[in-house]
Every structure is written in structure tokens, then in C-alpha cells.
Design an enzyme around this catalytic site. Structure first.
Site, PDB file in Angstrom:
ATOM      1  N   LYS A 161       0.829  -1.216   0.000  1.00 47.56           N
ATOM      2  CA  LYS A 161       0.000   0.000   0.000  1.00 47.56           C
ATOM      3  C   LYS A 161       0.866   1.270   0.000  1.00 47.56           C
ATOM      4  O   LYS A 161       2.070   1.209   0.251  1.00 47.56           O
ATOM      5  CB  LYS A 161      -0.929  -0.041   1.219  1.00 47.56           C
ATOM      6  CG  LYS A 161      -1.970  -1.189   1.168  1.00 47.56           C
ATOM      7  CD  LYS A 161      -2.940  -1.097   2.345  1.00 47.56           C
ATOM      8  CE  LYS A 161      -3.995  -2.192   2.303  1.00 47.56           C
ATOM      9  NZ  LYS A 161      -4.967  -2.054   3.428  1.00 47.56           N
ATOM     10  N   TYR A 203     -12.377  -2.373  -3.634  1.00 48.83           N
ATOM     11  CA  TYR A 203     -12.892  -2.511  -2.269  1.00 48.83           C
ATOM     12  C   TYR A 203     -14.426  -2.447  -2.217  1.00 48.83           C
ATOM     13  O   TYR A 203     -14.991  -2.089  -1.185  1.00 48.83           O
ATOM     14  CB  TYR A 203     -12.295  -1.437  -1.367  1.00 48.83           C
ATOM     15  CG  TYR A 203     -10.905  -1.764  -0.844  1.00 48.83           C
ATOM     16  CD1 TYR A 203     -10.682  -2.889  -0.036  1.00 48.83           C
ATOM     17  CD2 TYR A 203      -9.812  -0.950  -1.118  1.00 48.83           C
ATOM     18  CE1 TYR A 203      -9.425  -3.183   0.458  1.00 48.83           C
ATOM     19  CE2 TYR A 203      -8.544  -1.241  -0.625  1.00 48.83           C
ATOM     20  CZ  TYR A 203      -8.361  -2.358   0.164  1.00 48.83           C
ATOM     21  OH  TYR A 203      -7.115  -2.649   0.668  1.00 48.83           O
ATOM     22  N   PHE A 244     -15.697   3.733   6.959  1.00 47.89           N
ATOM     23  CA  PHE A 244     -14.340   4.156   6.601  1.00 47.89           C
ATOM     24  C   PHE A 244     -14.068   4.089   5.098  1.00 47.89           C
ATOM     25  O   PHE A 244     -12.941   4.324   4.652  1.00 47.89           O
ATOM     26  CB  PHE A 244     -13.298   3.318   7.356  1.00 47.89           C
ATOM     27  CG  PHE A 244     -13.391   1.823   7.114  1.00 47.89           C
ATOM     28  CD1 PHE A 244     -12.854   1.241   5.977  1.00 47.89           C
ATOM     29  CD2 PHE A 244     -14.005   0.999   8.047  1.00 47.89           C
ATOM     30  CE1 PHE A 244     -12.938  -0.122   5.757  1.00 47.89           C
ATOM     31  CE2 PHE A 244     -14.096  -0.380   7.833  1.00 47.89           C
ATOM     32  CZ  PHE A 244     -13.554  -0.941   6.674  1.00 47.89           C
ATOM     33  N   ARG A 301      -1.777 -14.158   4.520  1.00 52.37           N
ATOM     34  CA  ARG A 301      -2.505 -13.487   5.610  1.00 52.37           C
ATOM     35  C   ARG A 301      -1.718 -13.622   6.924  1.00 52.37           C
ATOM     36  O   ARG A 301      -1.700 -12.705   7.745  1.00 52.37           O
ATOM     37  CB  ARG A 301      -3.907 -14.094   5.779  1.00 52.37           C
ATOM     38  CG  ARG A 301      -4.852 -13.887   4.597  1.00 52.37           C
ATOM     39  CD  ARG A 301      -5.347 -12.480   4.421  1.00 52.37           C
ATOM     40  NE  ARG A 301      -6.071 -11.965   5.558  1.00 52.37           N
ATOM     41  CZ  ARG A 301      -6.796 -10.831   5.537  1.00 52.37           C
ATOM     42  NH1 ARG A 301      -6.901 -10.122   4.415  1.00 52.37           N
ATOM     43  NH2 ARG A 301      -7.408 -10.406   6.609  1.00 52.37           N
ATOM     44  N   THR A 311      -5.435  -6.881  10.779  1.00 50.65           N
ATOM     45  CA  THR A 311      -5.739  -5.592  10.152  1.00 50.65           C
ATOM     46  C   THR A 311      -5.186  -4.420  10.964  1.00 50.65           C
ATOM     47  O   THR A 311      -4.603  -3.494  10.414  1.00 50.65           O
ATOM     48  CB  THR A 311      -7.277  -5.438  10.006  1.00 50.65           C
ATOM     49  OG1 THR A 311      -7.787  -6.602   9.345  1.00 50.65           O
ATOM     50  CG2 THR A 311      -7.630  -4.208   9.199  1.00 50.65           C
ATOM     51  N   ARG A 349       2.658  -6.198   9.073  1.00 51.37           N
ATOM     52  CA  ARG A 349       1.946  -5.033   9.611  1.00 51.37           C
ATOM     53  C   ARG A 349       2.536  -4.590  10.947  1.00 51.37           C
ATOM     54  O   ARG A 349       2.655  -3.395  11.209  1.00 51.37           O
ATOM     55  CB  ARG A 349       0.455  -5.354   9.716  1.00 51.37           C
ATOM     56  CG  ARG A 349      -0.223  -5.267   8.340  1.00 51.37           C
ATOM     57  CD  ARG A 349      -1.611  -5.813   8.351  1.00 51.37           C
ATOM     58  NE  ARG A 349      -2.394  -5.401   7.175  1.00 51.37           N
ATOM     59  CZ  ARG A 349      -3.563  -5.910   6.861  1.00 51.37           C
ATOM     60  NH1 ARG A 349      -4.104  -6.861   7.620  1.00 51.37           N
ATOM     61  NH2 ARG A 349      -4.214  -5.492   5.796  1.00 51.37           N
ATOM     62  N   ASN A 397      -2.050   0.410   6.694  1.00 50.11           N
ATOM     63  CA  ASN A 397      -1.521  -0.834   7.272  1.00 50.11           C
ATOM     64  C   ASN A 397      -0.680  -1.680   6.312  1.00 50.11           C
ATOM     65  O   ASN A 397      -0.629  -2.896   6.414  1.00 50.11           O
ATOM     66  CB  ASN A 397      -2.660  -1.639   7.917  1.00 50.11           C
ATOM     67  CG  ASN A 397      -3.731  -2.036   6.917  1.00 50.11           C
ATOM     68  OD1 ASN A 397      -3.591  -1.782   5.733  1.00 50.11           O
ATOM     69  ND2 ASN A 397      -4.786  -2.663   7.402  1.00 50.11           N
ATOM     70  N   HIS A 447      -2.180  -5.382   1.554  1.00 53.47           N
ATOM     71  CA  HIS A 447      -3.459  -6.071   1.360  1.00 53.47           C
ATOM     72  C   HIS A 447      -3.163  -7.514   0.973  1.00 53.47           C
ATOM     73  O   HIS A 447      -2.177  -7.779   0.293  1.00 53.47           O
ATOM     74  CB  HIS A 447      -4.266  -5.425   0.222  1.00 53.47           C
ATOM     75  CG  HIS A 447      -5.412  -6.285  -0.228  1.00 53.47           C
ATOM     76  ND1 HIS A 447      -6.632  -6.274   0.416  1.00 53.47           N
ATOM     77  CD2 HIS A 447      -5.496  -7.230  -1.204  1.00 53.47           C
ATOM     78  CE1 HIS A 447      -7.426  -7.182  -0.172  1.00 53.47           C
ATOM     79  NE2 HIS A 447      -6.763  -7.768  -1.149  1.00 53.47           N
ATOM     80  N   GLU A 491      -9.828 -10.744  -7.313  1.00 52.45           N
ATOM     81  CA  GLU A 491      -8.847  -9.659  -7.197  1.00 52.45           C
ATOM     82  C   GLU A 491      -7.722  -9.805  -8.226  1.00 52.45           C
ATOM     83  O   GLU A 491      -7.241  -8.811  -8.766  1.00 52.45           O
ATOM     84  CB  GLU A 491      -8.286  -9.632  -5.774  1.00 52.45           C
ATOM     85  CG  GLU A 491      -9.350  -9.201  -4.757  1.00 52.45           C
ATOM     86  CD  GLU A 491      -8.892  -9.308  -3.304  1.00 52.45           C
ATOM     87  OE1 GLU A 491      -7.725  -9.710  -3.059  1.00 52.45           O
ATOM     88  OE2 GLU A 491      -9.696  -8.990  -2.425  1.00 52.45           O
TER      89      GLU A 491
HETATM   90  P1  GDP Z   1      -7.857  -6.668   5.792  1.00 45.60           P
HETATM   91  O1  GDP Z   1      -8.467  -7.795   4.994  1.00 45.60           O
HETATM   92  O2  GDP Z   1      -7.053  -7.151   6.963  1.00 45.60           O
HETATM   93  O3  GDP Z   1      -7.086  -5.695   4.935  1.00 45.60           O
HETATM   94  O4  GDP Z   1      -9.063  -5.838   6.446  1.00 45.60           O
HETATM   95  P2  GDP Z   1     -10.539  -5.486   5.911  1.00 45.60           P
HETATM   96  O5  GDP Z   1     -10.837  -6.249   4.650  1.00 45.60           O
HETATM   97  O6  GDP Z   1     -11.466  -5.624   7.052  1.00 45.60           O
HETATM   98  O7  GDP Z   1     -10.437  -3.947   5.590  1.00 45.60           O
HETATM   99  C1  GDP Z   1      -9.856  -3.479   4.384  1.00 45.60           C
HETATM  100  C2  GDP Z   1      -8.983  -2.302   4.677  1.00 45.60           C
HETATM  101  O8  GDP Z   1      -9.789  -1.219   5.120  1.00 45.60           O
HETATM  102  C3  GDP Z   1      -7.974  -2.489   5.815  1.00 45.60           C
HETATM  103  O9  GDP Z   1      -6.793  -3.153   5.438  1.00 45.60           O
HETATM  104  C4  GDP Z   1      -7.689  -1.052   6.216  1.00 45.60           C
HETATM  105  O10 GDP Z   1      -6.781  -0.446   5.296  1.00 45.60           O
HETATM  106  C5  GDP Z   1      -9.057  -0.409   6.037  1.00 45.60           C
HETATM  107  N1  GDP Z   1      -9.773  -0.372   7.317  1.00 45.60           N
HETATM  108  C6  GDP Z   1     -10.304  -1.430   7.998  1.00 45.60           C
HETATM  109  N2  GDP Z   1     -10.894  -1.024   9.144  1.00 45.60           N
HETATM  110  C7  GDP Z   1     -10.743   0.322   9.165  1.00 45.60           C
HETATM  111  C8  GDP Z   1     -11.151   1.346  10.073  1.00 45.60           C
HETATM  112  O11 GDP Z   1     -11.763   1.087  11.108  1.00 45.60           O
HETATM  113  N3  GDP Z   1     -10.814   2.647   9.740  1.00 45.60           N
HETATM  114  C9  GDP Z   1     -10.140   2.945   8.600  1.00 45.60           C
HETATM  115  N4  GDP Z   1      -9.854   4.244   8.326  1.00 45.60           N
HETATM  116  N5  GDP Z   1      -9.732   2.008   7.720  1.00 45.60           N
HETATM  117  C10 GDP Z   1     -10.023   0.734   7.996  1.00 45.60           C
HETATM  118 MG    MG Z   2      -9.948  -7.747   3.503  1.00 41.71          MG
END
Ligand code: GDP
Ligand code: MG
Length: 135
Positions: A11, A51, A59, A87, A93, A104, A114, A117, A128
Site C-alpha cells: 500500500k 474494495y 471508513f 494473511r 488488520t 503489519r 496498514n 493487502h 482480485e
Molecule cells: P484486511 O483484509 O485485513 O485488509 O481488512 P478489511 O478487509 O477488514 O479492511 C480493508 C482495509 O480497510 C484495511 O486493510 C484497512 O486499510 C481499512 N480499514 C479497515 N478497518 C478500518 C477502520 O476502522 N478505519 C479505517 N480508516 N480504515 C479501515
Molecule cells: Mg480484507
């Protein structure tokens, strides 16, 4: 276990920190092969489509703004159990909760910025990979 492919994105925060090589090196050390790789500036439309599953989340706008804030490195990783292995290498996350030694934990600052992805299932990996690299 089967040989799988998964989509990884380094990222904008990690690209800006100059740790592309260190992150790629972790994949290689874990026996994941980079079978496709592209540095790319995502458009708003690219990020929103990628996304789409998070469209209704509070968010979402921040996530799209972050993902378009600078270049990313999109890659396909291949190896035994690649989806879950990636993962695991990434960590949770929220980097503050991520296990020691994960990407991370070591390179990310916050739940939004973070570092990486990774596809979370076989079906998301397929979608994807096609999203960025076609069939
Ligand atoms: P991942 O699969 O671990 O990347 O997590 P998710 O699929 O749940 O979320 C996708 C991405 O959204 C995350 O990697 C973060 O960059 C972002 N994200 C997730 N939760 C939050 C949040 O509470 N606030 C903000 N600003 N970004 C978030
Ligand atoms: Mg995800």
C-alpha cells in the site's frame, strides 16, 4: 495442501517508507513466488471497485483516499497454501494487535495505513487477480 495464487498489494504508506524490497523479501523467504508484479497509481474508480465489498462501511471514503494517495505495488503470489500463508505473514488488520514479526507489526502505523493487502479467500483471490491482471 494445494498450490494457490493470491493477490497482494503493497500500500502507499509502505511504498512511501521505501520498504517494498523488505516486504517482497518476506514473501520470498516464505517460499511464495512473485508471478506477476506492477507498480501502479490507483484511480478513485480502481480503488472503489477493488474494495466494493466495503462500500457501506463508515471508513470507505477514507480507505479510497488512502489507497489513491500514492503508488502501490500489486502482485500475484504463488505457493503452497498461498492465501492463508500471506494473511499470516501480513498480521491482523490493526497493526497494534498484529503478532511480532508480521509485516503489519513491523511496517504499519495504523488500522487504515496498514502496509499491505492480501486476498482473504479463494474466491476473493480469483476476483482480485482478475481485477488487476485479467484472466
Ligand atoms: P484486511 O483484509 O485485513 O485488509 O481488512 P478489511 O478487509 O477488514 O479492511 C480493508 C482495509 O480497510 C484495511 O486493510 C484497512 O486499510 C481499512 N480499514 C479497515 N478497518 C478500518 C477502520 O476502522 N478505519 C479505517 N480508516 N480504515 C479501515
Ligand atoms: Mg480484507
Amino acid at each position: 495442501m494445494a498450490v494457490e495464487r493470491t493477490l497482494s498489494i503493497i500500500k502507499p504508506d509502505a511504498v512511501a517508507k521505501n520498504v517494498i524490497g523488505e516486504i517482497v523479501s518476506r514473501f520470498e523467504k516464505a517460499d511464495l513466488k512473485i508471478v506477476a508484479m506492477q507498480m501502479k497509481q490507483l484511480s478513485k474508480q480502481d480503488a472503489e471497485g477493488f474494495y466494493a465489498e466495503h462500500k457501506e462501511r463508515p471508513f470507505f471514503a477514507d480507505l479510497v483516499a488512502f489507497m489513491t494517495s500514492g503508488p502501490v505495488v500489486v502482485q500475484v503470489l504463488e505457493g503452497e497454501n498461498a492465501i492463508a500463508l500471506n494473511r499470516e505473514l501480513m498480521g491482523t488488520t490493526n497493526p497494534k494487535e498484529a503478532a511480532e514479526g508480521t509485516i503489519r507489526r513491523d511496517f504499519a502505523e495504523s488500522i487504515d495505513a496498514n502496509a499491505v493487502h492480501g486476498s482473504d479467500s479463494a474466491s476473493s483471490a480469483e476476483r482480485e487477480i482478475a481485477y488487476f491482471f485479467g484472466a
